[in-house]
Design a protein around this motif. Structure first.
Motif, PDB file in Angstrom:
ATOM      1  N   LEU A   1       0.829  -1.203   0.000  1.00 24.19           N
ATOM      2  CA  LEU A   1       0.000   0.000   0.000  1.00 24.19           C
ATOM      3  C   LEU A   1       0.868   1.259   0.000  1.00 24.19           C
ATOM      4  O   LEU A   1       0.516   2.263  -0.619  1.00 24.19           O
ATOM      5  N   TYR A   2       2.021   1.197   0.667  1.00 27.38           N
ATOM      6  CA  TYR A   2       2.929   2.353   0.657  1.00 27.38           C
ATOM      7  C   TYR A   2       3.428   2.622  -0.760  1.00 27.38           C
ATOM      8  O   TYR A   2       3.512   3.775  -1.191  1.00 27.38           O
ATOM      9  N   ILE A   3       3.711   1.565  -1.517  1.00 30.09           N
ATOM     10  CA  ILE A   3       4.147   1.725  -2.905  1.00 30.09           C
ATOM     11  C   ILE A   3       3.020   2.355  -3.732  1.00 30.09           C
ATOM     12  O   ILE A   3       3.257   3.260  -4.542  1.00 30.09           O
ATOM     13  N   SER A   4       1.781   1.888  -3.513  1.00 22.83           N
ATOM     14  CA  SER A   4       0.640   2.489  -4.219  1.00 22.83           C
ATOM     15  C   SER A   4       0.481   3.952  -3.826  1.00 22.83           C
ATOM     16  O   SER A   4       0.149   4.798  -4.671  1.00 22.83           O
ATOM     17  N   ALA A   5       0.717   4.260  -2.537  1.00 22.57           N
ATOM     18  CA  ALA A   5       0.616   5.650  -2.077  1.00 22.57           C
ATOM     19  C   ALA A   5       1.671   6.524  -2.756  1.00 22.57           C
ATOM     20  O   ALA A   5       1.392   7.669  -3.139  1.00 22.57           O
ATOM     21  N   ILE A   6       2.878   5.993  -2.921  1.00 17.25           N
ATOM     22  CA  ILE A   6       3.937   6.750  -3.597  1.00 17.25           C
ATOM     23  C   ILE A   6       3.490   7.098  -5.014  1.00 17.25           C
ATOM     24  O   ILE A   6       3.614   8.239  -5.468  1.00 17.25           O
ATOM     25  N   LYS A   7       2.944   6.114  -5.719  1.00 15.14           N
ATOM     26  CA  LYS A   7       2.522   6.348  -7.107  1.00 15.14           C
ATOM     27  C   LYS A   7       1.347   7.323  -7.176  1.00 15.14           C
ATOM     28  O   LYS A   7       1.350   8.267  -7.973  1.00 15.14           O
ATOM     29  N   ALA A   8       0.331   7.082  -6.335  1.00 12.29           N
ATOM     30  CA  ALA A   8      -0.881   7.897  -6.398  1.00 12.29           C
ATOM     31  C   ALA A   8      -0.606   9.330  -5.948  1.00 12.29           C
ATOM     32  O   ALA A   8      -1.049  10.291  -6.595  1.00 12.29           O
ATOM     33  N   LEU A   9       0.126   9.503  -4.846  1.00 11.58           N
ATOM     34  CA  LEU A   9       0.343  10.841  -4.305  1.00 11.58           C
ATOM     35  C   LEU A   9       1.356  11.625  -5.143  1.00 11.58           C
ATOM     36  O   LEU A   9       1.324  12.857  -5.143  1.00 11.58           O
ATOM     37  N   ARG A  10       2.228  10.920  -5.849  1.00 13.51           N
ATOM     38  CA  ARG A  10       3.110  11.629  -6.797  1.00 13.51           C
ATOM     39  C   ARG A  10       2.267  12.204  -7.937  1.00 13.51           C
ATOM     40  O   ARG A  10       2.530  13.305  -8.426  1.00 13.51           O
ATOM     41  N   GLU A  11       1.260  11.456  -8.373  1.00 16.94           N
ATOM     42  CA  GLU A  11       0.341  11.950  -9.407  1.00 16.94           C
ATOM     43  C   GLU A  11      -0.462  13.134  -8.876  1.00 16.94           C
ATOM     44  O   GLU A  11      -0.697  14.102  -9.593  1.00 16.94           O
ATOM     45  N   LEU A  12      -0.870  13.045  -7.623  1.00 17.65           N
ATOM     46  CA  LEU A  12      -1.685  14.101  -7.016  1.00 17.65           C
ATOM     47  C   LEU A  12      -0.869  15.356  -6.738  1.00 17.65           C
ATOM     48  O   LEU A  12      -1.362  16.474  -6.936  1.00 17.65           O
ATOM     49  N   ASP A  13       0.375  15.175  -6.297  1.00 16.94           N
ATOM     50  CA  ASP A  13       1.197  16.316  -5.887  1.00 16.94           C
ATOM     51  C   ASP A  13       2.643  16.066  -6.336  1.00 16.94           C
ATOM     52  O   ASP A  13       3.409  15.408  -5.629  1.00 16.94           O
ATOM     53  N   PRO A  14       3.010  16.561  -7.528  1.00 15.04           N
ATOM     54  CA  PRO A  14       4.377  16.306  -8.036  1.00 15.04           C
ATOM     55  C   PRO A  14       5.476  16.789  -7.105  1.00 15.04           C
ATOM     56  O   PRO A  14       6.603  16.303  -7.176  1.00 15.04           O
ATOM     57  N   SER A  15       5.180  17.753  -6.228  1.00 10.74           N
ATOM     58  CA  SER A  15       6.212  18.222  -5.299  1.00 10.74           C
ATOM     59  C   SER A  15       6.519  17.186  -4.220  1.00 10.74           C
ATOM     60  O   SER A  15       7.497  17.320  -3.486  1.00 10.74           O
ATOM     61  N   MET A  16       5.671  16.143  -4.083  1.00  7.69           N
ATOM     62  CA  MET A  16       5.864  15.032  -3.148  1.00  7.69           C
ATOM     63  C   MET A  16       5.729  15.454  -1.686  1.00  7.69           C
ATOM     64  O   MET A  16       6.062  14.693  -0.778  1.00  7.69           O
ATOM     65  N   VAL A  17       5.220  16.659  -1.422  1.00 11.13           N
ATOM     66  CA  VAL A  17       5.094  17.123  -0.042  1.00 11.13           C
ATOM     67  C   VAL A  17       3.971  16.365   0.674  1.00 11.13           C
ATOM     68  O   VAL A  17       4.114  15.964   1.832  1.00 11.13           O
ATOM     69  N   ILE A  18       2.850  16.155  -0.021  1.00  8.10           N
ATOM     70  CA  ILE A  18       1.741  15.405   0.596  1.00  8.10           C
ATOM     71  C   ILE A  18       2.204  13.999   0.958  1.00  8.10           C
ATOM     72  O   ILE A  18       1.913  13.494   2.052  1.00  8.10           O
ATOM     73  N   LEU A  19       2.951  13.367   0.058  1.00  7.48           N
ATOM     74  CA  LEU A  19       3.480  12.029   0.337  1.00  7.48           C
ATOM     75  C   LEU A  19       4.385  12.053   1.563  1.00  7.48           C
ATOM     76  O   LEU A  19       4.277  11.209   2.453  1.00  7.48           O
ATOM     77  N   GLU A  20       5.269  13.032   1.614  1.00  3.89           N
ATOM     78  CA  GLU A  20       6.232  13.121   2.714  1.00  3.89           C
ATOM     79  C   GLU A  20       5.547  13.298   4.062  1.00  3.89           C
ATOM     80  O   GLU A  20       5.906  12.646   5.050  1.00  3.89           O
ATOM     81  N   VAL A  21       4.512  14.139   4.102  1.00  2.02           N
ATOM     82  CA  VAL A  21       3.848  14.447   5.375  1.00  2.02           C
ATOM     83  C   VAL A  21       2.854  13.351   5.749  1.00  2.02           C
ATOM     84  O   VAL A  21       2.856  12.845   6.873  1.00  2.02           O
ATOM     85  N   ALA A  22       1.990  12.970   4.790  1.00  2.95           N
ATOM     86  CA  ALA A  22       0.906  12.031   5.113  1.00  2.95           C
ATOM     87  C   ALA A  22       1.421  10.630   5.385  1.00  2.95           C
ATOM     88  O   ALA A  22       0.834   9.896   6.191  1.00  2.95           O
ATOM     89  N   CYS A  23       2.498  10.222   4.705  1.00  5.83           N
ATOM     90  CA  CYS A  23       2.978   8.845   4.836  1.00  5.83           C
ATOM     91  C   CYS A  23       4.086   8.686   5.869  1.00  5.83           C
ATOM     92  O   CYS A  23       4.643   7.587   6.002  1.00  5.83           O
ATOM     93  N   GLU A  24       4.398   9.745   6.591  1.00  5.04           N
ATOM     94  CA  GLU A  24       5.411   9.614   7.642  1.00  5.04           C
ATOM     95  C   GLU A  24       5.007   8.579   8.701  1.00  5.04           C
ATOM     96  O   GLU A  24       5.860   7.814   9.176  1.00  5.04           O
TER      97      GLU A  24
END
Length: 811
Positions: free
Chosen positions: A388-411
């Motif tokens: 699921l973390y791998i899916s989150a990386i793919k989906a949230l990169r699509e949602l936010d190319p800056s990867m900030v949402i991924l960095e904060v939400a998936c901590e």
């Protein structure tokens, strides 16, 4: 003042006052319409000139406002609300709508004389005949007075009547639009009898009720409702009360309809984009709003004020839609991530909405909460969390190319994975394609242009095209490089969970060693490919040990081929009784192997010694140190009525070989001969019990079954799960114990010399003298404390006063 002048002034005032306000407002009887006709503009101008002569024309505007206010408070407002209160208990919706329209018609009738006079006063003011606040200001005063006196506070039942009225007309209008979409030419405010008869429910079946007005089809009042809708809007527009009366109802209806439609069509559907569909639907909603706020008819011209009102409503509806749609997708984001990439359209829709709403913080808190509730608990397998973390990386990169949402939400995921003991093993197994559902990681490893996992940070100044630079969102961590975050791929993000590549390299070495030692055919093409791909990621120096391990396999194949060739040249009687094939390992480069005691039969040991001598001839100054308990033995077990061909471990082979010399053994006897603990040996015996070669009678005594007994009830033998797929490598716990024993030697020496030391002092001295060198073994202070406490419990240390010391009887 002369009597004649006073009479003229009195007549002029009477003329103007009776012309500007209804006689009833002045306490006068209403004149008969046949007796008195409307005054001409010239007569009113003449009366106004008389007032100007006496400087009284300036009070005309104030007098008009005062009379209007008095009439509103004393007569018009009570009459209107009395009319409304009589209709509140009307049961039928069609009758209620008619009575509501009647009440507003009465209100318009009472206010029309004032509005006509207001226009006249405005013309006089513009012509300079009156002194006052100006035509525009006078209008605003009058309209404000309407709102303040008539609708300062409205009853709940009135609000419900208005909402019911507009809700019904909205449903009728949208139903007519739907019929037009289905191929009819129904675009007007009425519906023909044929269309009313052919109208069907959403489900497709014939219904006795009209879908627009919910009445029986033969009593459908949709055309009448739309006519009343137009009439009421015209009245409210005339009185400048349209937004004051209808705004709350229209807002509530639109919000409810948008939410209902969204729930029906979008909830749980992630594989299609709904933005364009809703934009078309919203345009139809705007069409209904134009019926409300824009004057209809060929002779009517849209005022700039009405157009700006409609534009404001369009923005409001679109903003509300984006906010509600984004909120719904934020609620479902966990499921959207789980289903990615099939749910990519939903991610793109959410991205579009987030750019137009300020809901990033809502997304972050919602996603964090969903992850902690649904994913980060002991009931979920580590492999599922990583997937699921791998899916989150793919989906949230699509949602936010800056990867900030991924960095904060998936901590929270990263923190939780650090607490799982098998995280590294699962990631490495995924990289090499050994884990179930590990295609994503294996494909990522095979990418042609991988991200090199170096320790250095890339600078934001190193961007190829300065024009491509995009600032990070405000919630980005300023301490982290933007370009590094944006360029991170799946593997680099997984490795960064621990902040060190060494853990992954060591785990991969263990996995590679296990796989190589379980193949028994020297085939390592797949492992060579994986090592080459990992070298691109981790660097050649890190993968050197793995390259040596693969070289050992190739060397072992060549050495075995040479020894076999030599054996084939020998006479038949000088050849060994069985073929022996060895995997020869360079011990310094392989992970620690599992250590178990095992005494093999003499004939096997002799064959091994002979093999060692042949090896020493080939490799001068080198010898072999055999690991008796590791390997695979292919053997045929010949019994009186059957022969079994099996491939088993050396300990299983050693057990059955001893039954050649003696058909019955006790566990204790076998344990002494094989040097294997009784508990471990008992587990190993289950294989031969299951194969029907041995039986246990009585308890702890095993006998060979020469002839298979067909009539005997089959016994179920449970095999320990540890026996299946047993690893040749030492477990992490065993390796850690061995490392800690190294520290124990140093700790004893320190306490012997310095007598007593605190925990912090012991840790700092170990860091200084032990945790250095080519192979670094680290221990944090919590691990050290746990180790020392264990030694205290074993009475090998004494702890008192915050310091550790050796017992007096310890050498």
């Amino acid at each position: 003042m002369e009597p004649a002048a006073g009479a003229a002034l009195s007549a002029a005032w009477h003329t103007l006052s009776t012309a500007l306000v209804p006689p009833a407002a002045l306490g006068l009887a209403a004149p008969r319409s046949s007796a008195v006709g409307p005054l001409k503009d010239a007569e009113l101008r003449a009366a106004l000139d008389v007032l100007q002569c006496y400087d009284l024309h300036s009070v005309l505007e104030e007098w008009f406002i005062e009379v209007l206010q008095t009439d509103l408070q004393a007569n018009i407002a009570p009459e209107f609300w009395n009319c409304i209160s009589q209709y509140e208990n009307t049961a039928e919706e069609s009758q209620c709508s008619s009575l509501l329209l009647d009440a507003f018609c009465l209100l318009k009738c009472r206010l029309d004389p004032y509005l006509n006079s207001l226009e006249l006063l405005g013309r006089w003011t513009k012509a300079g005949l009156l002194l006052g606040t100006g035509a525009q200001m006078l209008q605003e005063k009058v309209y404000t007075m309407f709102k303040a006196i008539l609708f300062f506070s409205t009853t709940k039942s009135f609000q419900e009547m208005i909402q019911q009225f507009y809700s019904r007309t909205f449903r009728i209008y949208m139903r007519q639009w739907k019929k037009g979409e289905d191929g009819t030419n129904e675009c007007e405010s009425s519906m023909s009898e044929t269309e009313q008869e052919s109208d069907t429910e959403e489900g497709g079946g014939e219904s006795a009720l009209c879908a627009g007005c919910s009445g029986r089809r033969e009593q459908c009042w949709c055309p009448k409702a739309m006519e009343q809708f137009q009439q009421l809007n015209d009245i409210l527009r005339r009185l400048n009360l349209l937004e004051r009366v209808s705004a709350d109802a229209v807002t509530t209806i639109l919000h409810r309809m948008i939410e209902e439609r969204m729930e029906q069509r979008c909830r749980g559907e992630y594989e299609h984009s709904f933005l364009n569909e809703f934009q078309e639907w919203i345009e139809k909603v705007i069409g209904w709003l134009s019926r409300v706020f824009l004057q209809d008819g060929p002779s009517a011209r849209s005022s700039s004020e009405a157009s700006s009102t409609l534009k404001r409503w369009r923005c409001h509806v679109q903003r509300f839609f984006y906010r509600i749609y984004a909120s719904m997708r934020i609620e479902e984001l966990f499921s959207i991530i789980r289903d990615f990439p099939e749910s990519k359209p939903a991610v793109e829709d959410l991205k579009f909405c987030l750019e137009r709403t300020n809901q990033r913080q809502q997304l972050l808190s919602s996603l964090k909460s969903a992850l902690e509730m649904r994913l980060l608990h002991p009931g979920v397998n580590t492999s599922d969390i990583i997937t699921l973390y791998i899916s989150a990386i793919k989906a949230l990169r699509e949602l936010d190319p800056s990867m900030v949402i991924l960095e904060v939400a998936c901590e929270p995921i990263r923190k939780y994975l650090r607490t799982r003991e098998d995280t590294v093993r699962q990631i490495v197994a995924g990289l090499t394609g050994d884990a179930e559902g590990s295609g994503d990681l294996a494909n990522e490893l095979s990418k042609a242009d991988p991200v090199t996992l170096e320790n250095g940070q890339e600078s934001d100044d190193d961007i190829a095209e300065p024009g491509d630079w995009v600032p990070d969102p405000v919630d980005a961590d300023p301490g982290k490089s933007s370009s590094k975050r944006r360029s991170s791929d799946i593997i680099s993000l997984l490795v960064s969970i621990y902040g060190s590549k060494d853990l992954f390299i060591n785990e991969y070495r263990t996995l590679l060693a296990d796989r190589l030692l379980h193949q028994f055919n020297y085939s390592a093409e797949r492992e060579i490919r994986n090592v080459e791909l990992l070298k691109l990621r981790f660097g050649e120096a890190q993968m050197h040990y793995c390259e040596v391990m693969l070289k050992d396999m190739a060397d072992s194949r060549r050495i075995n081929a040479n020894i076999r060739d030599e054996e084939e040249k020998l006479p038949e009687e000088e050849r060994p009784p069985f073929s022996l094939v060895a995997v020869i390992l360079s011990s310094e480069f392989w992970p620690p192997l599992k250590e178990e005691k095992l005494e093999l039969p003499e004939q096997v040991k002799e064959a091994m010694e002979a093999y060692s001598k042949k090896y020493e001839k080939l490799k001068a100054m080198r010898t072999l140190n055999w690991k008796y308990h590791l390997g695979l033995v292919s053997l045929d077990v010949e019994l009186a009525d059957r022969t079994l061909s099996l491939s088993v471990s050396p300990v299983h082979a050693a057990i059955i070989l001893h039954f050649q010399t003696k058909s019955t053994w006790t566990l204790t006897e076998l344990s002494e001969v094989l040097k294997v603990p009784v508990a471990s040996l008992k587990r190993k015996m289950t294989l031969w019990l299951q194969q029907g070669v041995l039986r246990e009678e009585p308890q702890g005594t095993f006998t060979v079954i020469e002839e298979e007994q067909k009539d005997q009830v089959e016994k179920v033998v449970l095999i320990d799960s540890d026996e299946e797929g047993d690893s040749a490598m030492a477990s992490q716990a065993d390796q850690k114990e061995e490392e800690l024993q190294l520290f124990w030697t140093y700790i004893q020496a320190m306490l012997t010399n310095l007598e007593s030391l605190s925990l912090e002092r012991i840790h700092s001295m170990l860091k200084m003298f032990v945790m250095t060198g080519p192979v670094v073994t680290e221990i944090d202070i919590q691990e050290l404390q746990g180790f020392l406490q264990k030694k205290v419990r074993d009475q090998q240390l004494i702890y008192s006063g915050g310091v550790y010391r050796l017992p007096k009887n310890c050498n």
